[in-house]
Design a protein around this motif. Structure first.
Motif, mmCIF file in Angstrom:
data_model
loop_
_atom_site.group_PDB
_atom_site.id
_atom_site.type_symbol
_atom_site.label_atom_id
_atom_site.label_comp_id
_atom_site.label_asym_id
_atom_site.label_seq_id
_atom_site.Cartn_x
_atom_site.Cartn_y
_atom_site.Cartn_z
ATOM 1 N N SER A 257 0.652 -0.819 0.016
ATOM 2 C CA SER A 257 0.207 0.018 -0.318
ATOM 3 C C SER A 257 0.905 1.294 -0.070
ATOM 4 C CB SER A 257 -0.788 -0.204 1.466
ATOM 5 O OG SER A 257 -0.322 0.066 2.790
ATOM 6 N N MET A 258 -0.103 1.940 -0.349
ATOM 7 C CA MET A 258 0.943 3.629 -0.682
ATOM 8 C C MET A 258 0.094 5.041 -0.461
ATOM 9 S SD MET A 258 3.311 5.359 -3.327
ATOM 10 C CE MET A 258 4.857 3.949 -3.574
ATOM 11 N N VAL A 259 0.050 5.770 0.343
ATOM 12 C CA VAL A 259 -0.595 7.174 0.721
ATOM 13 C C VAL A 259 0.494 7.975 -0.100
ATOM 14 C CG1 VAL A 259 0.649 7.581 2.820
ATOM 15 C CG2 VAL A 259 -1.616 8.864 1.831
ATOM 16 N N ILE A 260 -0.424 8.992 -1.006
ATOM 17 C CA ILE A 260 0.327 10.040 -2.024
ATOM 18 C C ILE A 260 -0.353 11.532 -1.864
ATOM 19 C CG2 ILE A 260 0.807 10.730 -4.294
ATOM 20 C CD1 ILE A 260 0.475 7.727 -5.409
ATOM 21 N N ILE A 261 1.028 11.973 -0.739
ATOM 22 C CA ILE A 261 0.379 13.770 -0.766
ATOM 23 C C ILE A 261 0.955 14.060 -2.507
ATOM 24 C CG2 ILE A 261 0.844 15.521 0.838
ATOM 25 C CD1 ILE A 261 2.406 13.463 3.049
ATOM 26 N N GLY A 262 -0.503 14.842 -2.591
ATOM 27 C CA GLY A 262 -0.101 15.542 -4.339
ATOM 28 C C GLY A 262 -0.871 15.218 -4.803
ATOM 29 N N GLY A 263 -2.038 15.419 -5.329
ATOM 30 C CA GLY A 263 -2.235 14.948 -6.680
ATOM 31 C C GLY A 263 -1.504 15.460 -7.964
ATOM 32 N N GLY A 264 -0.447 16.633 -7.981
ATOM 33 C CA GLY A 264 -0.167 17.006 -9.429
ATOM 34 C C GLY A 264 0.292 15.757 -10.420
ATOM 35 N N VAL A 265 1.577 16.142 -10.789
ATOM 36 C CA VAL A 265 1.592 15.608 -12.450
ATOM 37 C C VAL A 265 2.406 14.428 -11.454
ATOM 38 C CG1 VAL A 265 3.312 15.690 -14.040
ATOM 39 C CG2 VAL A 265 1.485 17.240 -13.887
ATOM 40 N N ILE A 266 3.517 14.613 -11.104
ATOM 41 C CA ILE A 266 4.436 13.751 -10.180
ATOM 42 C C ILE A 266 2.719 12.830 -9.455
ATOM 43 C CG2 ILE A 266 5.958 13.064 -8.521
ATOM 44 C CD1 ILE A 266 7.406 15.990 -9.091
ATOM 45 N N GLY A 267 2.133 13.481 -7.995
ATOM 46 C CA GLY A 267 1.408 12.057 -7.991
ATOM 47 C C GLY A 267 1.021 11.801 -8.153
ATOM 48 N N VAL A 268 -0.086 11.951 -9.194
ATOM 49 C CA VAL A 268 -1.322 10.790 -10.337
ATOM 50 C C VAL A 268 0.162 9.707 -11.190
ATOM 51 C CG1 VAL A 268 -2.842 12.340 -10.458
ATOM 52 C CG2 VAL A 268 -0.794 12.657 -11.880
ATOM 53 N N GLU A 269 0.977 10.195 -11.663
ATOM 54 C CA GLU A 269 1.872 9.064 -12.387
ATOM 55 C C GLU A 269 2.657 8.162 -11.233
ATOM 56 O OE1 GLU A 269 3.644 11.754 -15.703
ATOM 57 O OE2 GLU A 269 5.198 11.101 -14.369
ATOM 58 N N MET A 270 3.020 8.704 -10.587
ATOM 59 C CA MET A 270 3.750 7.206 -9.862
ATOM 60 C C MET A 270 2.112 7.017 -8.769
ATOM 61 S SD MET A 270 6.728 8.568 -9.584
ATOM 62 C CE MET A 270 7.090 6.710 -8.776
ATOM 63 N N ALA A 271 1.015 7.047 -8.797
ATOM 64 C CA ALA A 271 0.141 6.287 -8.550
ATOM 65 C C ALA A 271 -0.225 5.727 -9.335
ATOM 66 C CB ALA A 271 -1.279 7.283 -8.343
ATOM 67 N N SER A 272 -0.573 5.969 -10.959
ATOM 68 C CA SER A 272 -0.740 5.208 -11.892
ATOM 69 C C SER A 272 0.324 3.604 -11.593
ATOM 70 C CB SER A 272 0.183 5.574 -13.407
ATOM 71 O OG SER A 272 -1.408 6.651 -13.442
ATOM 72 N N VAL B 159 -3.550 2.260 -3.200
ATOM 73 C CA VAL B 159 -3.226 3.483 -3.661
ATOM 74 C C VAL B 159 -4.046 4.177 -3.290
ATOM 75 C CG1 VAL B 159 -2.195 5.557 -5.497
ATOM 76 C CG2 VAL B 159 -1.220 3.113 -5.483
ATOM 77 N N THR B 160 -3.307 5.173 -1.993
ATOM 78 C CA THR B 160 -4.676 7.092 -1.508
ATOM 79 C C THR B 160 -3.511 7.936 -2.247
ATOM 80 O OG1 THR B 160 -5.764 5.177 0.072
ATOM 81 C CG2 THR B 160 -5.527 7.830 0.059
ATOM 82 N N ILE B 161 -4.934 8.537 -2.809
ATOM 83 C CA ILE B 161 -4.377 10.263 -3.486
ATOM 84 C C ILE B 161 -4.643 11.543 -2.005
ATOM 85 C CG2 ILE B 161 -3.756 11.938 -4.812
ATOM 86 C CD1 ILE B 161 -4.033 9.938 -6.936
ATOM 87 N N LEU B 162 -4.245 11.690 -2.054
ATOM 88 C CA LEU B 162 -4.811 13.751 -0.396
ATOM 89 C C LEU B 162 -4.305 14.339 -1.036
ATOM 90 C CD1 LEU B 162 -3.539 11.652 2.901
ATOM 91 C CD2 LEU B 162 -5.742 12.069 1.499
ATOM 92 N N GLU B 163 -4.727 15.182 -2.088
ATOM 93 C CA GLU B 163 -4.444 16.791 -2.942
ATOM 94 C C GLU B 163 -5.854 17.784 -1.969
ATOM 95 O OE1 GLU B 163 -4.193 19.656 -4.692
ATOM 96 O OE2 GLU B 163 -2.978 17.721 -5.234
ATOM 97 N N TYR B 164 -4.733 18.443 -1.706
ATOM 98 C CA TYR B 164 -4.984 20.084 -0.648
ATOM 99 C C TYR B 164 -5.959 20.575 -2.012
ATOM 100 C CZ TYR B 164 -5.144 24.443 1.241
ATOM 101 O OH TYR B 164 -5.410 25.517 1.678
ATOM 102 N N MET B 165 -6.419 20.719 -3.663
ATOM 103 C CA MET B 165 -7.039 21.352 -4.092
ATOM 104 C C MET B 165 -7.969 20.900 -4.178
ATOM 105 S SD MET B 165 -4.983 24.216 -4.712
ATOM 106 C CE MET B 165 -5.568 25.561 -5.579
ATOM 107 N N ASP B 166 -9.023 21.129 -5.329
ATOM 108 C CA ASP B 166 -10.270 20.506 -5.200
ATOM 109 C C ASP B 166 -10.498 19.827 -6.195
ATOM 110 O OD1 ASP B 166 -10.477 23.063 -6.795
ATOM 111 O OD2 ASP B 166 -11.864 23.169 -6.602
ATOM 112 N N SER B 167 -9.298 19.193 -6.841
ATOM 113 C CA SER B 167 -8.778 18.795 -9.100
ATOM 114 C C SER B 167 -7.899 17.924 -8.715
ATOM 115 C CB SER B 167 -9.205 19.508 -9.873
ATOM 116 O OG SER B 167 -8.285 19.015 -11.231
#
Length: 466
Positions: free
Chosen positions: A175-190, A199-207
């Protein structure tokens, strides 16, 4: 020692591109690199290794999700995680070999060590137990950036990691939690979700990918959730703690969501910051802005006119291809030419699958500026080529001027978006219209036809093909 014409500090995409262009123009050129390998973050622990893993894991994922529908049956499929990482290393080695060849071919001297400005005309380069002084008529600072973090989060490079460590994990995590849903975060999530990691992504913004058109982020979230990736938006991480082989991430939440996530690893993907530490800028007139970036004028000159700065260390998008454009622009400016540089026309790309790409204005930017626009949006599900390849997720969206039809922005989430966006860059560069773009011939069936149909729709006509 006879001074060099140009010394470049840093050998990433900006640095090595500057060195090659300078040598091509006849300058006595040297490049300073403190690490054992040339290529900077992009080649060693960024663009290149991540794309190797993204392509490999997408192949693995396709076997599970597409092959049976196409009549291809594979039994007892397994993932060799060690070989996956070896493949990545091999790709990096090939690129490093290419860089060494470029330096040799162009007679560029590679100086190993850490550079510090002694004054505006000289640098001191320390390597192991030695130190030497070098001078040049011009310097180009291309030291790039490094991962940033947020208050309450300390990166230990063991369980609380950056993308650098995530690209070289010793074994597949559960398992992995990723702080940040920007470019790096979503690529590593993939990469990790495709091989069965929770995988869980935590993103501060609304998108997700908030710097891009928000329609892209909404569609990517839908696709991710369908693939089993947990996406939590508008979450502010307050702290991260590691204990043994687990790590717990705490965040502000509401009644619908818990306020913590526990996983094997926490990947901090909250962006990057300019790398200027130890450069000795205080020994020059060079100034930094409020974000720690080197201040430059429109010619990329610092407060010391003979010292230029390029890439991630200055304002503008932190992209390898932007750094390369900066590099050529800076060197050709030194040479007395008048090159052109427009960051508005630098495309952004996310190498998930489907890929995401955009250039020009987003819809949010046009609304904020009060600029009128038409929207043309065509789904990949209506593309014959996409249906044949079972790549029907996503859409092509174009934004055009209602009066003259000038293309203002193009945003794609779909198969081969990273390649398709090049056509849109040409359209924006030459300020041509949606009619110009739909009247040229597109091969059928291709993914590029989604662009043609989107241009047709934005111009007021309807789609004409599938």
């Amino acid at each position: 020692m006879t001074p060099y014409d140009i010394i470049i500090i840093g050998s990433g995409p900006g640095g090595y591109s500057a060195a090659v262009r300078a040598a091509q123009l006849g300058y006595r050129t040297a490049i300073v690199e403190k690490y054992a390998s040339l290529g900077g973050t992009c080649t060693n622990v960024g663009c290149i290794p991540s794309k190797a893993l993204l392509d490999a894991t997408e192949n693995y994922h396709s076997v599970h999700t597409k092959f049976s529908a196409q009549g291809i049956e594979i039994k007892n499929l397994t993932l060799n995680f060690s070989q996956l990482m070896e493949h990545k290393k091999g790709v990096v080695r090939q690129n490093l070999s290419g860089l060494k060849y470029l330096m040799k071919k162009n007679k560029i001297e590679v100086i190993r060590g850490t550079a510090t400005f002694v004054n505006s005309r000289e640098i001191r380069v320390e390597h192991e137990s030695t130190a030497n002084i070098y001078s040049a008529r011009h310097f180009i600072i291309a030291t790039g950036s490094k991962p940033a973090t947020i208050p309450g989060v300390t990166i230990d490079k063991k369980r609380i990691i950056t993308s650098t460590e995530a690209l070289s994990l010793p074994e597949k995590p559960g398992s992995m939690v990723i702080i940040g849903g920007g470019v790096i975060g979503v690529e590593m999530a993939s990469i990790y979700a495709r091989i069965g990691v929770q995988v869980t992504i935590l993103e501060y913004m609304d998108s997700l990918i908030p710097a891009m058109d928000h329609d892209l982020g909404r569609e990517l979230k839908r696709i991710f959730q369908k693939e089993g990736i947990r996406v939590l938006l508008k979450k502010r991480v307050t702290s991260v703690s590691a204990s043994g082989e687990k790590v717990t991430v705490h965040f502000d939440s509401d009644q619908e969501d818990p306020d913590q996530v526990t996983a094997d690893y926490c990947l901090v993907a909250t962006g990057r910051k300019p790398y200027t530490e130890g450069l000795g800028l205080e020994n020059t007139a060079i100034q930094l802005d409020e974000r720690g970036r080197i201040q430059t004028n429109e010619k990329l000159q610092t407060r010391e006119p003979h010292i230029y700065a390029i890439g991630d260390v200055i304002a503008g998008p932190m992209l390898a291809h932007k750094a390369e454009e900066d590099a050529v622009f800076g060197v050709e400016t030194i040479h007395g030419q008048q090159p052109h540089l427009n960051y508005h026309l630098v495309p952004g790309v996310v190498y998930t699958w489907p890929e995401v790409a955009g250039v020009g204005y987003t819809e949010e930017q046009l609304k904020a500026k009060g600029i009128a626009y038409n929207v043309g949006k065509f789904p990949f599900s209506a593309s014959g080529r996409a249906r044949a390849a079972i790549d029907t997720q996503g859409f092509t969206k174009v934004l055009t001027d209602p009066k003259y039809g000038e293309v203002l922005g193009v945003h794609i989430i779909g198969a081969r978006a990273a390649d398709l966006i090049a056509q849109a860059v040409i359209g924006l560069h030459y300020e041509i219209t949606d009619e110009d773009m739909f009247r040229i011939s597109y091969a059928h069936p291709t993914y590029s036809e989604t662009l043609k149909e989107a241009y047709l729709i934005s111009s007021g006509q309807g789609a004409i093909n599938i």
